[in-house]
Write a protein that holds these residues in place. Structure first.
Motif, short mmCIF file in Angstrom:
data_model
loop_
_atom_site.label_atom_id
_atom_site.label_comp_id
_atom_site.label_asym_id
_atom_site.label_seq_id
_atom_site.Cartn_x
_atom_site.Cartn_y
_atom_site.Cartn_z
N ALA A 248 -34.51 -42.73 -8.95
CA ALA A 248 -33.06 -42.98 -8.88
C ALA A 248 -32.73 -44.05 -7.86
O ALA A 248 -31.58 -44.16 -7.44
CB ALA A 248 -32.32 -41.69 -8.54
N GLY A 249 -33.72 -44.85 -7.49
CA GLY A 249 -33.49 -45.91 -6.52
C GLY A 249 -33.35 -47.25 -7.20
O GLY A 249 -32.93 -47.36 -8.35
N VAL A 250 -33.76 -48.29 -6.49
CA VAL A 250 -33.59 -49.64 -7.00
C VAL A 250 -34.79 -50.09 -7.83
O VAL A 250 -34.75 -51.12 -8.48
CB VAL A 250 -33.35 -50.62 -5.83
CG1 VAL A 250 -34.63 -50.87 -5.05
CG2 VAL A 250 -32.74 -51.92 -6.32
N ASN A 251 -35.84 -49.29 -7.87
CA ASN A 251 -37.04 -49.62 -8.66
C ASN A 251 -37.50 -48.38 -9.41
O ASN A 251 -38.59 -47.86 -9.17
CB ASN A 251 -38.14 -50.13 -7.73
CG ASN A 251 -39.26 -50.82 -8.49
OD1 ASN A 251 -39.06 -51.39 -9.56
ND2 ASN A 251 -40.46 -50.79 -7.93
N PRO A 252 -36.69 -47.89 -10.36
CA PRO A 252 -36.93 -46.57 -10.94
C PRO A 252 -37.81 -46.56 -12.17
O PRO A 252 -37.94 -45.52 -12.82
CB PRO A 252 -35.51 -46.15 -11.32
CG PRO A 252 -34.87 -47.42 -11.76
CD PRO A 252 -35.44 -48.49 -10.85
N ASN A 253 -38.42 -47.68 -12.52
CA ASN A 253 -39.14 -47.75 -13.80
C ASN A 253 -40.61 -48.12 -13.65
O ASN A 253 -41.18 -48.80 -14.50
CB ASN A 253 -38.44 -48.76 -14.74
CG ASN A 253 -38.18 -50.10 -14.07
OD1 ASN A 253 -38.57 -50.32 -12.93
ND2 ASN A 253 -37.52 -51.00 -14.79
N VAL A 254 -41.23 -47.62 -12.57
CA VAL A 254 -42.66 -47.85 -12.36
C VAL A 254 -43.44 -46.54 -12.41
O VAL A 254 -44.59 -46.51 -12.86
CB VAL A 254 -42.91 -48.57 -11.01
CG1 VAL A 254 -44.40 -48.81 -10.79
CG2 VAL A 254 -42.15 -49.90 -10.96
N ILE A 255 -42.85 -45.46 -11.97
CA ILE A 255 -43.52 -44.17 -11.96
C ILE A 255 -44.07 -43.82 -13.34
O ILE A 255 -43.46 -44.12 -14.37
CB ILE A 255 -42.55 -43.07 -11.46
CG1 ILE A 255 -43.27 -41.72 -11.36
CG2 ILE A 255 -41.32 -42.98 -12.33
CD1 ILE A 255 -42.42 -40.61 -10.77
N LYS A 256 -45.25 -43.20 -13.37
CA LYS A 256 -45.88 -42.78 -14.62
C LYS A 256 -46.27 -41.30 -14.52
O LYS A 256 -46.46 -40.77 -13.43
CB LYS A 256 -47.14 -43.61 -14.90
CG LYS A 256 -46.89 -45.09 -15.09
CD LYS A 256 -48.20 -45.82 -15.33
CE LYS A 256 -47.99 -47.32 -15.51
NZ LYS A 256 -49.26 -48.05 -15.72
#
Length: 867
Positions: free
Chosen positions: A379-387
């Motif tokens: 939910a931060g500014v880079n939320p689309n890297v976690i897998k």
């Protein structure tokens, strides 16, 4: 009645009344400015001195200036000249100035014009225009009234028009009608093709300010080896080693030391209509970045010094609470430009003071908690890297023949003490384990990075656990460096486990900082710059080269291109260039953009669609019964929950719009402009990936809808999600450090004793220093702002963007749907059970709320990448 020579139009004294709306060039056109002195104040003085005479003559006595200086010739869509081309009327000049026209925009002027007309001329649908003045003007629109047997014809122009001698062929504009190429009125076919040829150019020569030519080039203008060898940078694009999307071609001279590289200049060409100049207040913002890079920050560096340090966490908060003393001469350089004065909050006390970032507005220490650390990953500014973690231990994709064994050293035993009674295998099977993995992105560059004077970093892996309450918690952080014996020996790794007290608690806080440094750099260089700004530019270039303004897909996509080439040109000039702001304030330094080239190798266009991205990362599974066709693995995943609703709204709008013009797959394949557009976007714009099998073939309606939806998503919601939270989260450098300068201390070492006795000092000596922090937050404060005249998703800057009433109705439906989504997001943010939406820092997830006011609002989805 008699025939007018050369026109074939009979003059029976019948007239067509028209209204021409334009804006004259004025002193706020910052993009046309080059520095007039060594200081900002000198540059501003030069601006006013350069154009005051022009502005005064144009604004005063507008009628006398324009009435014999701007001429139009109508072109018929229904009557031809005997050779199949639309008849061209006689040259007609502007007349009376109409300064009180209703709904006239700021700084806009309207003029009467009357065209001779006869029924033999038919219905006008285009016009030529000539500017006989030496200064350019911005043509907003032309409206023709009471066309016999037709009514009103509207031309939405939005284009700079220079003196006619700047053009090989006269400037032409078309009415806001829509035609597929095969359905274009025969009288307009020549003119439609002619305009596209003008926009493509011939691929030669250096581009000049007045040009409107769209062409491709590699990223060969980031370095400047002629100034210093240390400023040499590899060419990105055109090789298997450094693949990259293409940028707009400028044709500047090559550097003397490197014939493959283009010499940077103080003013980077982009097609003139991509520079809105005084029309957009965002030009204040973009010019503010340029001024920071060239004038202000070099002065501030002398104030703070290269090795300046924060003394305590309170000292780090002084940027927002007490301000920093500035010498009088720096204040005088800042004050002439309103944007800098506002951003730096200068006052009579000569203090530099930034607005408090949202992350510390409610709690000064929430950023330190494990819960907030984990929450910002989704939910931060880079939320689309976690897998989702699917294999244990985590594996590497690096070539083992080059990098040896890079398999993670994290053990099951180290994780199971915090798995709420589960084993690792049970947690994997239950979709409870996740990973934030920057190991492979950083490991190949760590020797270079750690060889820099100010950088000491790790490649990180972070394992997270999805708890029963729906929140994530970090279980372990792996910190890896290359083996001292050589790359083929693999990595040397250290695993750090959560701790709250004493020295181990500080080591855990530092371990999280190393992770965030990786995350901050990956976010800025890959998630933000590469995946939105750079990836979008080839589609913009291809669109203007091959889709006429009369093409429905041009009208669909154009709002999502606004200002992008302009801001990208500025980035190459001041942000991502050699020695620029990114290299100064982010860990990889001179290797920053080069690293993004390696990540581009694995960029996949179809995976930019949010559902595909979530599925690829294991954060969702396909489920036709679910609201958006996918079921989230983490139900309270704010970016995904809000994003899927925005994605569906975009795709539904595109589907509704496309169906108005294409009834079958066959019509897609036979659209010559469309097929040429897509072929060039792939084969030239993304040339280094052109042979990838995943590119849509654009042979079906679904291909067209999906591809256009992805382009719109990238330019609007995806960019908003990774851009406008930069300052709210990263403005407090302790929460999102961009550099690490020391490794973890060894037991019994002097550094370890400092960590025990003064943990804040140990932390601050490890992360970003004071000057680098100032560089970073100065820029992201600008980048996180909205202009006063921003146009948001579901809006258009002109209600007459098309003459198709069905398209207007479909667009209204899209806007209504976005309003519904906004209300739902605001309601979700009030629901306490959604713990990931608020978190310990009390920051409701608002980045995908479609609308916004001006300024630093932490919300809003502009149509395009405009900052």
């Amino acid at each position: 009645m008699f025939s007018i020579p050369g026109t074939g139009i009979f003059n029976n004294n019948q007239k067509i009344k028209g209204t021409v709306v334009l804006m004259s060039k004025n002193v706020l056109d910052f993009n046309a400015i080059t520095s007039a002195g060594s200081s900002v104040s000198g540059a501003v003085s030069g601006i006013f001195g350069t154009v005051s005479d022009v502005a005064g003559s144009v604004v005063d006595g507008a009628t006398s200036i324009f009435s014999r200086s701007i001429a139009l010739k109508l072109i018929s869509a229904t009557k031809t000249d005997g050779q199949g081309n639309g008849k061209v009327g006689k040259e007609t000049y502007l007349e009376k100035h109409l300064p009180t026209l209703p709904n006239l925009g700021a700084k806009q002027d309207a003029f009467d014009i009357h065209f001779d007309y006869d029924a033999d001329f038919g219905i006008p649908a285009a016009f030529y225009i000539k500017n006989y003045m030496q200064v350019e003007f911005f043509l907003v629109s032309v409206t023709l009234e009471d066309i016999p047997n037709h009514g009103t014809v509207t031309f939405v122009c939005n284009s700079w028009v220079y003196n006619f001698k700047n053009y090989k062929k006269d400037r032409i504009f078309f009415a806001n009608d829509v035609y597929l190429p095969s359905a274009t009125p025969g009288a307009l076919v020549k003119y439609r093709n002619e305009e596209l040829e003008n926009l493509r150019g011939d691929g030669t020569g250096e581009r000049k300010e007045a040009d409107r030519i769209y062409d491709y080039d590699v990223y060969n203008d980031l370095g400047n080896p002629d100034v210093d060898n240390s400023l040499a940078r590899p060419v990105l694009g055109g090789s298997s080693e450094y693949p990259y999307p293409r940028r707009g071609r400028t044709g500047r001279r090559k550097t003397k030391k490197d014939p493959k590289s283009e010499a940077p200049s103080s003013s980077t060409y982009v097609p003139r209509d991509e520079i809105f100049g005084h029309l957009k207040s965002s030009d204040f913002l973009t010019y503010g970045i340029k001024s920071l890079a060239q004038n202000v920050l070099p002065r501030l560096q002398s104030v703070f010094g290269l090795n300046s340090e924060f003394d305590s966490f309170d000292d780090a908060r002084s940027f927002f609470e007490g301000g920093i003393y500035l010498p009088t001469d720096i204040i005088s350089d800042i004050s002439p430009l309103p944007v800098l004065k506002e951003i730096f909050r200068t006052d009579g006390e000569q203090a530099l003071k930034f607005p408090p970032p949202h992350v510390i507005q409610v709690s000064k220490s929430a950023w330190m908690t494990d819960e907030e650390f984990a929450r910002e990953i989704i939910a931060g500014v880079n939320p689309n890297v976690i897998k989702r973690l699917e294999v244990f231990p985590p594996q590497s994709t690096l070539d083992p023949s080059i990098y040896g064994d890079q398999t993670s050293t994290i053990t099951k035993e180290s994780l199971e003490t915090n798995l709420e009674g589960l084993t690792v295998d049970e947690a994997l099977e239950g979709n409870k384990l996740f990973i934030l993995d920057y190991h492979d992105a950083f490991m190949p560059y760590l020797r270079k990075i750690n060889g820099l004077k100010t950088s000491k970093a790790y490649a990180t892996r972070t394992i997270l656990f999805l708890k029963n309450d729906g929140t994530l918690t970090p279980l372990a952080i792996e910190l890896s460096v290359p083996h001292p014996g050589g790359d083929t020996f693999g990595a040397v790794s250290r695993v750090v486990l959560p701790a709250k007290e004493g020295a181990e608690g500080t080591i855990w806080l530092l371990a999280k900082a190393y992770v965030v440094v990786n995350d901050s750099c990956y976010h800025q260089l890959m998630s933000h710059w590469l995946n939105t700004h750079a990836a979008m530019e080839p589609f913009i270039i291809a669109t203007y080269r091959h889709l006429s303004v009369l093409h429905p897909i041009h009208k669909l996509l154009e709002p999502h291109y606004r200002d992008t080439m302009n801001i990208n040109g500025l980035a190459r000039q001041s942000l991502i260039n050699a020695g620029g702001i990114i290299e100064q304030s982010f860990l990889p330094g001179a290797f920053s953009v080069e690293m993004s080239s390696k990540v581009y190798k694995n960029w996949v266009f179809p995976d930019q669609a949010l559902p595909a991205d979530l599925i690829k990362r294991g954060l969702a599974v396909e489920d036709p019964s679910a609201p958006h066709g996918v079921r989230l693995v983490i139900e309270d995943y704010p970016y995904a929950v809000d994003g899927l609703e925005i994605w569906d709204a975009i795709k539904t709008w595109v589907q509704d719009y496309v169906s108005l013009y294409y009834a079958s797959d066959n019509e897609v394949t036979k659209d010559t402009e469309l097929q040429t557009w897509w072929k060039e976007a792939v084969e030239k714009g993304h040339e280094d990936l052109k042979d990838k099998p995943w590119w849509p073939k654009l042979q079906t309606l679904e291909d067209l809808v999906q591809s256009c939806s992805i382009i719109i998503w990238i330019g609007s919601a995806l960019h908003a999600a990774v851009n406008f939270g930069q300052y709210p989260y990263g403005g407090f450098i302790l929460n999102r450090p961009t550099i690490s300068r020391k490794f973890l201390p060894e037991l019994e070492s002097e550094e370890y004793q400092e960590l025990v006795t003064n943990p804040q000092k140990a932390y601050l000596r490890t992360i970003t220093g004071k000057y680098e922090a100032l560089v970073d937050i100065s820029v992201i404060e600008i980048l996180s702002r909205h202009a006063s005249d921003e146009v948001y998703l579901g809006q258009r800057d002109n209600p007459n963007w098309t003459s198709d009433s069905k398209a207007i109705q479909a667009f209204k439906k899209f806007g209504n749907k976005l309003a519904e989504i906004e209300a739902k997001i605001e309601q979700r943010n009030k629901e306490p059970s959604f713990r990931n939406r608020i978190g310990p820092a009390h920051m409701p997830y608002s980045l995908l709320l479609p609308t916004s006011d001006e300024g630093l609002t932490f919300r809003g989805i502009p149509n395009s990448i405009s900052i």
